[in-house]
Design an enzyme around this catalytic site. Sequence first.
Site, PDB file in Angstrom:
ATOM      1  N   ASP A  45       0.859  -1.205   0.000  1.00  0.00           N
ATOM      2  CA  ASP A  45       0.000   0.000   0.000  1.00  0.00           C
ATOM      3  C   ASP A  45       0.888   1.246   0.000  1.00  0.00           C
ATOM      4  O   ASP A  45       1.719   1.419   0.905  1.00  0.00           O
ATOM      5  CB  ASP A  45      -0.901   0.008   1.240  1.00  0.00           C
ATOM      6  CG  ASP A  45      -1.982  -1.071   1.152  1.00  0.00           C
ATOM      7  OD1 ASP A  45      -2.315  -1.492   0.025  1.00  0.00           O
ATOM      8  OD2 ASP A  45      -2.479  -1.490   2.210  1.00  0.00           O
ATOM      9  N   PHE A  92      -2.677  -7.542  -8.284  1.00  0.00           N
ATOM     10  CA  PHE A  92      -2.484  -6.116  -8.565  1.00  0.00           C
ATOM     11  C   PHE A  92      -1.600  -5.908  -9.787  1.00  0.00           C
ATOM     12  O   PHE A  92      -1.838  -4.997 -10.565  1.00  0.00           O
ATOM     13  CB  PHE A  92      -1.934  -5.380  -7.331  1.00  0.00           C
ATOM     14  CG  PHE A  92      -3.040  -4.906  -6.444  1.00  0.00           C
ATOM     15  CD1 PHE A  92      -3.754  -5.796  -5.658  1.00  0.00           C
ATOM     16  CD2 PHE A  92      -3.407  -3.567  -6.406  1.00  0.00           C
ATOM     17  CE1 PHE A  92      -4.805  -5.371  -4.858  1.00  0.00           C
ATOM     18  CE2 PHE A  92      -4.456  -3.134  -5.612  1.00  0.00           C
ATOM     19  CZ  PHE A  92      -5.153  -4.037  -4.832  1.00  0.00           C
ATOM     20  N   GLU A  93      -0.605  -6.770  -9.964  1.00  0.00           N
ATOM     21  CA  GLU A  93       0.220  -6.609 -11.159  1.00  0.00           C
ATOM     22  C   GLU A  93      -0.650  -6.788 -12.405  1.00  0.00           C
ATOM     23  O   GLU A  93      -0.558  -6.008 -13.359  1.00  0.00           O
ATOM     24  CB  GLU A  93       1.368  -7.624 -11.185  1.00  0.00           C
ATOM     25  CG  GLU A  93       2.233  -7.401 -12.423  1.00  0.00           C
ATOM     26  CD  GLU A  93       3.370  -8.391 -12.564  1.00  0.00           C
ATOM     27  OE1 GLU A  93       4.491  -7.962 -12.838  1.00  0.00           O
ATOM     28  OE2 GLU A  93       3.133  -9.611 -12.398  1.00  0.00           O
TER      29      GLU A  93
HETATM   30  C1  LIG Z   1      -2.229  -3.294  -2.850  1.00  0.00           C
HETATM   31  S1  LIG Z   1      -2.554  -4.809  -2.103  1.00  0.00           S
HETATM   32  C2  LIG Z   1      -1.470  -5.935  -2.975  1.00  0.00           C
HETATM   33  C3  LIG Z   1      -1.872  -7.373  -2.793  1.00  0.00           C
HETATM   34  C4  LIG Z   1      -0.956  -8.391  -3.520  1.00  0.00           C
HETATM   35  N1  LIG Z   1       0.402  -8.331  -3.008  1.00  0.00           N
HETATM   36  C5  LIG Z   1      -0.963  -8.154  -5.016  1.00  0.00           C
HETATM   37  O1  LIG Z   1       0.070  -7.739  -5.567  1.00  0.00           O
HETATM   38  O2  LIG Z   1      -2.010  -8.412  -5.634  1.00  0.00           O
HETATM   39  C6  LIG Z   1      -1.707  -4.638  -0.552  1.00  0.00           C
HETATM   40  C7  LIG Z   1      -2.136  -5.704   0.449  1.00  0.00           C
HETATM   41  O3  LIG Z   1      -1.293  -5.640   1.577  1.00  0.00           O
HETATM   42  C8  LIG Z   1      -2.080  -5.770   2.758  1.00  0.00           C
HETATM   43  N2  LIG Z   1      -1.315  -5.114   3.824  1.00  0.00           N
HETATM   44  C9  LIG Z   1      -0.975  -3.808   3.876  1.00  0.00           C
HETATM   45  N3  LIG Z   1      -0.245  -3.552   4.971  1.00  0.00           N
HETATM   46  C10 LIG Z   1      -0.110  -4.736   5.622  1.00  0.00           C
HETATM   47  C11 LIG Z   1       0.525  -5.134   6.827  1.00  0.00           C
HETATM   48  N4  LIG Z   1       1.197  -4.243   7.586  1.00  0.00           N
HETATM   49  N5  LIG Z   1       0.475  -6.431   7.194  1.00  0.00           N
HETATM   50  C12 LIG Z   1      -0.196  -7.330   6.430  1.00  0.00           C
HETATM   51  N6  LIG Z   1      -0.842  -7.014   5.287  1.00  0.00           N
HETATM   52  C13 LIG Z   1      -0.790  -5.746   4.886  1.00  0.00           C
HETATM   53  C14 LIG Z   1      -3.377  -5.076   2.398  1.00  0.00           C
HETATM   54  O4  LIG Z   1      -4.451  -5.498   3.209  1.00  0.00           O
HETATM   55  C15 LIG Z   1      -3.554  -5.498   0.936  1.00  0.00           C
HETATM   56  O5  LIG Z   1      -4.250  -6.706   0.814  1.00  0.00           O
END
Ligand SMILES: C[S@@+](CC[C@H](N)C(=O)[O-])C[C@H]1O[C@@H](n2cnc3c(N)ncnc32)[C@H](O)[C@@H]1O
Length: 207
Positions: A112, A188-189
């Site tokens: 994020d 997401f990619e």
């Molecule tokens: C933008 S999404 C990307 C998901 C995946 N990696 C992808 O590329 O499709 C970011 C994910 O990271 C999770 N996330 C963000 N901060 C986190 C944290 N500190 N611990 C665990 N999960 C986290 C969010 O809930 C979200 O599902």
Amino acid sequence: MARVLKDYPLIGLKPENLDGKIDFAKVFGRCGPVHIEIGAGKAAFLLNQATAMPNVNFIGIERAGRYFRHAVDRIGRWGLTNVRLIRTDAADFLAGSVPDGSVECFHIYFPDPWPKKRHHKRRFFCSANLVNLLRCLSKGGCIKVATDHAEYFEQIQNLLTSQPDKLEKVEFFPTAGADTGEWVGSNFERKYLKENRQIFCIAVRKT
Ligand SMILES: C[S@@+](CC[C@H](N)C(=O)[O-])C[C@H]1O[C@@H](n2cnc3c(N)ncnc32)[C@H](O)[C@@H]1O
């Protein structure tokens, strides 16, 4: 009508059941290299990668309940036995549950970006989390990152190259589960590639 997501207790680990540092061999019922994905989302990367690398034990950390439930359901339906998921905050998990030198690779894809300046403190990449990533990595172990966010990428790159005596930059090879034209094969990619967004990648190795 939305499909009912099934729970698979062997796949979804309960944070409250973790007592101190994890014994990965016990959790997976076998020894093997451990890879951790931070922010697994709906687990597309884990599905592809764990299928392509059956000898590796994968842990996916996901904080959001609805993504976590989707991920558990998908991994369970695919019958993958080399993946475990945990619904928790990655920073807490690393600090409290992951033993020193136990991880061969961290995969952090599309973290994020928290684009507003006042929210930058919520970003995963910061000095405190780098200390724990380094501690948990085995010698020669890697951190692989991809993002579409240019400004966050610059911050990540600066952080990961700030200790050249401990981490060296290496070439980012596409992951084993990526399809043609992809770097990592995550949800997401795939979404961002369809939108023709630029993807930035970096890989570093613990010296
Ligand atoms: C933008 S999404 C990307 C998901 C995946 N990696 C992808 O590329 O499709 C970011 C994910 O990271 C999770 N996330 C963000 N901060 C986190 C944290 N500190 N611990 C665990 N999960 C986290 C969010 O809930 C979200 O599902």
